[in-house]
Write a protein that holds these residues in place. Structure first.
Motif, short mmCIF file in Angstrom:
data_model
loop_
_atom_site.label_atom_id
_atom_site.label_comp_id
_atom_site.label_asym_id
_atom_site.label_seq_id
_atom_site.Cartn_x
_atom_site.Cartn_y
_atom_site.Cartn_z
N THR A 128 -9.33 18.43 3.25
CA THR A 128 -10.15 17.25 3.51
C THR A 128 -9.65 16.45 4.70
O THR A 128 -10.33 15.60 5.23
CB THR A 128 -10.13 16.30 2.28
OG1 THR A 128 -10.29 17.08 1.11
CG2 THR A 128 -11.21 15.26 2.37
N SER A 129 -8.43 16.73 5.09
CA SER A 129 -7.77 15.87 6.05
C SER A 129 -8.04 16.31 7.48
O SER A 129 -7.71 17.42 7.88
CB SER A 129 -6.27 15.93 5.77
OG SER A 129 -5.56 15.55 6.90
N TYR A 164 -0.48 2.62 8.04
CA TYR A 164 -1.46 2.20 7.02
C TYR A 164 -0.81 1.75 5.72
O TYR A 164 -1.49 1.31 4.82
CB TYR A 164 -2.39 3.37 6.67
CG TYR A 164 -3.11 4.01 7.83
CD1 TYR A 164 -3.57 3.24 8.90
CD2 TYR A 164 -3.36 5.37 7.87
CE1 TYR A 164 -4.23 3.83 9.97
CE2 TYR A 164 -4.03 5.96 8.93
CZ TYR A 164 -4.46 5.20 9.98
OH TYR A 164 -5.13 5.78 11.03
N CYS A 165 0.50 1.94 5.59
CA CYS A 165 1.09 1.73 4.26
C CYS A 165 2.56 1.34 4.34
O CYS A 165 3.12 1.22 5.42
CB CYS A 165 0.91 2.98 3.42
SG CYS A 165 1.42 4.50 4.21
N VAL A 195 0.84 -1.19 0.00
CA VAL A 195 0.00 0.00 0.00
C VAL A 195 0.88 1.25 0.00
O VAL A 195 1.80 1.35 0.81
CB VAL A 195 -0.94 0.02 1.22
CG1 VAL A 195 -1.76 1.31 1.26
CG2 VAL A 195 -1.86 -1.19 1.22
N ARG A 216 0.17 13.29 -8.24
CA ARG A 216 -0.60 12.30 -7.50
C ARG A 216 -1.08 11.18 -8.42
O ARG A 216 -0.89 10.00 -8.14
CB ARG A 216 -1.80 12.97 -6.82
CG ARG A 216 -2.66 12.05 -6.01
CD ARG A 216 -3.73 12.80 -5.20
NE ARG A 216 -4.68 13.52 -6.02
CZ ARG A 216 -5.77 12.98 -6.59
NH1 ARG A 216 -6.05 11.70 -6.42
NH2 ARG A 216 -6.59 13.71 -7.32
N GLU A 264 -0.20 7.20 -8.46
CA GLU A 264 -1.27 6.21 -8.34
C GLU A 264 -1.26 5.24 -9.51
O GLU A 264 -1.45 4.04 -9.33
CB GLU A 264 -2.64 6.92 -8.24
CG GLU A 264 -2.83 7.61 -6.90
CD GLU A 264 -4.22 8.21 -6.72
OE1 GLU A 264 -4.40 8.99 -5.77
OE2 GLU A 264 -5.13 7.89 -7.52
N THR A 285 -3.42 2.25 -3.29
CA THR A 285 -3.09 3.59 -2.83
C THR A 285 -4.16 4.11 -1.89
O THR A 285 -5.33 3.75 -2.01
CB THR A 285 -2.96 4.59 -4.00
OG1 THR A 285 -4.21 4.63 -4.70
CG2 THR A 285 -1.87 4.20 -4.95
N LEU A 286 -3.75 4.96 -0.98
CA LEU A 286 -4.69 5.66 -0.11
C LEU A 286 -4.08 7.01 0.26
O LEU A 286 -2.91 7.25 0.00
CB LEU A 286 -5.03 4.84 1.13
CG LEU A 286 -3.90 4.27 1.99
CD1 LEU A 286 -3.28 5.34 2.86
CD2 LEU A 286 -4.45 3.16 2.88
N GLY A 287 -4.87 7.88 0.85
CA GLY A 287 -4.34 9.18 1.25
C GLY A 287 -5.32 10.30 1.04
O GLY A 287 -6.53 10.07 1.06
N PHE A 288 -4.78 11.50 0.86
CA PHE A 288 -5.66 12.62 0.58
C PHE A 288 -5.03 13.53 -0.47
O PHE A 288 -3.81 13.56 -0.64
CB PHE A 288 -6.03 13.40 1.84
CG PHE A 288 -4.90 13.70 2.79
CD1 PHE A 288 -4.07 14.79 2.56
CD2 PHE A 288 -4.68 12.91 3.90
CE1 PHE A 288 -3.04 15.08 3.44
CE2 PHE A 288 -3.62 13.19 4.79
CZ PHE A 288 -2.81 14.28 4.55
N ALA A 289 -5.92 14.26 -1.18
CA ALA A 289 -5.50 15.06 -2.32
C ALA A 289 -5.23 16.51 -1.95
O ALA A 289 -4.68 17.26 -2.74
CB ALA A 289 -6.56 14.98 -3.42
N GLU A 290 -5.62 16.89 -0.76
CA GLU A 290 -5.40 18.26 -0.28
C GLU A 290 -5.62 18.26 1.23
O GLU A 290 -6.37 17.45 1.76
CB GLU A 290 -6.34 19.24 -0.96
CG GLU A 290 -7.78 18.81 -0.89
CD GLU A 290 -8.72 19.84 -1.51
OE1 GLU A 290 -8.36 21.02 -1.56
OE2 GLU A 290 -9.83 19.45 -1.90
#
Lengths: 306, 306, 306
Positions: free
Chosen positions: A81-82, A100-101, A46, A59, A63, A73-78
């Protein structure tokens, strides 16, 4: 030569042999990146992509690289949102997300963020841009693209054109190509020349730096022309901006005096530094450059995690 | 009949045989869509989902379809997050993102965006809605659902009710079903009747168009009732809206005069066009319609990429 | 004992045996969670993650758990992005999204949302927090972490410190641990004591509740200290907040009187309830707790869907 478990904060820590090993590995992944062949190199792995500022291109490239190799893949784009953004320190975010990864791809607006993350994390950190700092996978893909489109990287006559003062991308590329060449051509308006300390460093590396504000003068000698954007904000006087902008716009007329096998690159997105008519000409290779970005990131991920 | 590598901009480009082939393929994927069977049809493939405007339903449906077939997805859920939105042209975005994936599912607010993308891209483009333009996979899933819930598609008595003037979905469905039937029932308030040119086109296709503003009059003849929302904004006078809204609200009382095997569909989301009591009745099939949307998209992706 | 197809709304519905079975299953997944072993337990399965309010930590933990087991995830990270938010009822959203996946992980700001969803859905619903309601996987991971770091769960002397009045997390944990222990220590300022009805319930379960506003008095007896944040907003008087905040801040000095094998946990994110110096001490286990969260969610997903 073993990249397993290594952080990738800047290219400085890589030997030339390691760079070339990444490129050789990338070559092998091309059919996988085209979806023509399967790979399970990252099966069960991951990749965490933490983008504290948006960079869709980088990004999605990571991916794609991960998914082509069978990873997730996991996560956030900005950061907005986090929930991570709720006053938590970067150190705590990193020490949380690393559970997590297997590696974290980190984009952060502050210089030094990636190095701090690498210090905190037990898993490898890949710097995907830290403000005015580094963006090593961009430089890797630039170098790799030069090797692919020119057939070699040693002795290439590379010209960098545009904003050479503030452009992080071109600074990193100038250092990196200087490992493999003896001349580099820098084309910019006088007010946007590359910082003097970089010229000094390149000279110390034994590279002859040819600076010129006139692209036409230099163009016939170039094998690769790397174009970057000139941002309006850099000019106190809008009139001066307009003049400069016109001078460095690349179209087919500009390229008439170029070598027939000149290769034009651009980190993208472009605004109007390159005319669309160049896209379908043999010169325009910036969309191929996008593809090589995926391939080189596949190589990197596979070597770090494989 | 080969859909491999083909764009899917509108249904016009598909022959009846191709439509039916997609449906037959969809039938086979049902157990996979239910998670009862594995499929690796899209293993190693990546589907790019570029949603320049949000459409959670369509996006998740494509993501489900891709993942059920073992493929990966990447992209963005709205343009705001996309650095791509920083003044880059759609053409450049497409030529960039196509390097990350094997097909692009494109949602865009501007009519014609998907066709432009298809012109620029080397990989197939699937139109997931382009403003007032097309949304072919919605029409495919509507047709496929009719075939599933009625057991056939030929000769079905389909009634379309609601806003037939502005509803893109019903226009496309009217054209598509007219390939397979000889009558179509259109129920709307006089001010929201289907455009005259569409009536002309359907007549030219040999279809008898029965228009009526009174649902009760027509209902007993229908095999399938396709309900759409009437938007308040369409009415200059709120009083007229309230009247119309009440007239076309479907509840169990409305359906008393219907055939016992009438099937009620709706593209969703609904507001209050259909009473919740219909959901668990034998008439309500709109949530099955959601499921058939996944299945038909699996078929499409597998045929285009397989 | 069969969790297949079961909803997970609160821990109340689980027997002690079922809880322990989840933990035993989690133990087996540890190497998979570390990326050291592959698992295809969720191959072909899709987990829908509907986060109507952001919770990056919980979302990424579930995504990691799913991907480590070979499954796919889809959904949204906040309601704003969701077209689903356009006035659609939660019931309709659930009945739509359940067609895209095999289970729905639901985070919602309103208490009771998960139970409503479970009533509407044919597929299992996992509550990932419903406002002032439950967050059962948080409690599961807290319990599991206690078992992992202490080697057992029965008879553990657990101390809960911080805001015990409003903290949903500590309420759930107090009930859950009371199944396995006979004493529980509650440390809070008088104004933030745990609600009296909970004390009553715990006593009814045969657990001795020891309340104290002075951490130092209680600390030497504890095996596990579970720290939570005290929110400034809870205090009408800022001066009182500052005093309390200082009192419950955990640093190495605070811990001098603790058992040498005391384990300090925290649901994270922390602000400054725990000094960074504790992180690398043998006491600090809150980042391990994050990892155990992935493991226990893997167990849950595999048991519900497997």
């Amino acid at each position: 030569m073993n990249l397993h478990g290594r952080d990738m904060i800047s290219l400085r820590g890589l030997t030339d042999e390691e760079l070339l090993h990444i490129f050789d590995t990338a070559d092998e992944f091309e059919p996988v990146a085209r979806g023509e062949k399967h790979s399970d190199v990252l099966k069960g792995k991951v990749v965490g992509a933490l983008f504290f500022e948006p960079s869709t291109r980088t990004r999605l490239s990571f991916e794609s690289a991960t998914q082509r190799l069978g990873g997730g893949t996991l996560g956030f784009a900005e950061a907005r949102t986090s929930s991570v953004a709720k006053g938590e320190t970067l150190a705590d975010t990193i020490r949380t997300v690393e559970k997590y990864c297997d590696t974290i791809v980190l984009r952060h607006p502050k210089m030094g963020a990636a190095r701090l993350a690498a210090k905190m994390a037990e898993i490898p950190i890949i710097n995907a841009g830290d403000g005015a700092g580094h963006h090593p996978t961009q430089t890797l893909l630039d170098l790799y693209t030069i090797r692919k489109v020119s057939g070699k990287i040693e002795g290439i006559n590379l010209g960098l054109v545009g904003d050479l003062k503030y452009g992080r991308t071109v600074h990193s590329l100038a250092y990196a190509i200087s490992r493999f060449t003896s001349r580099i051509f820098l084309i910019s308006p006088p007010s946007l020349k590359i910082p003097r300390e970089i010229v000094g460093d390149l000279s110390d590396m034994g590279v002859k730096v040819i600076e010129n504000s006139n692209l036409d003068k230099v163009l016939p000698q170039l094998d690769v022309l790397y174009v970057t954007r000139i941002q309006k904000e850099r000019f106190p006087d809008p009139a001066e901006y307009s003049k400069v902008k016109g001078t460095y716009r690349i179209d087919l007329e500009t390229l008439e005096e170029a070598k027939s096998d000149l290769q034009v690159l651009h980190p993208l997105p472009r605004v109007d530094e390159i005319a669309p008519e160049v896209d379908s000409s043999p010169y325009g290779r910036y969309f191929d450059q996008v593809f090589y970005g995926v391939v080189v990131r596949m190589a990197l991920l596979s070597l770090i995690l494989g």
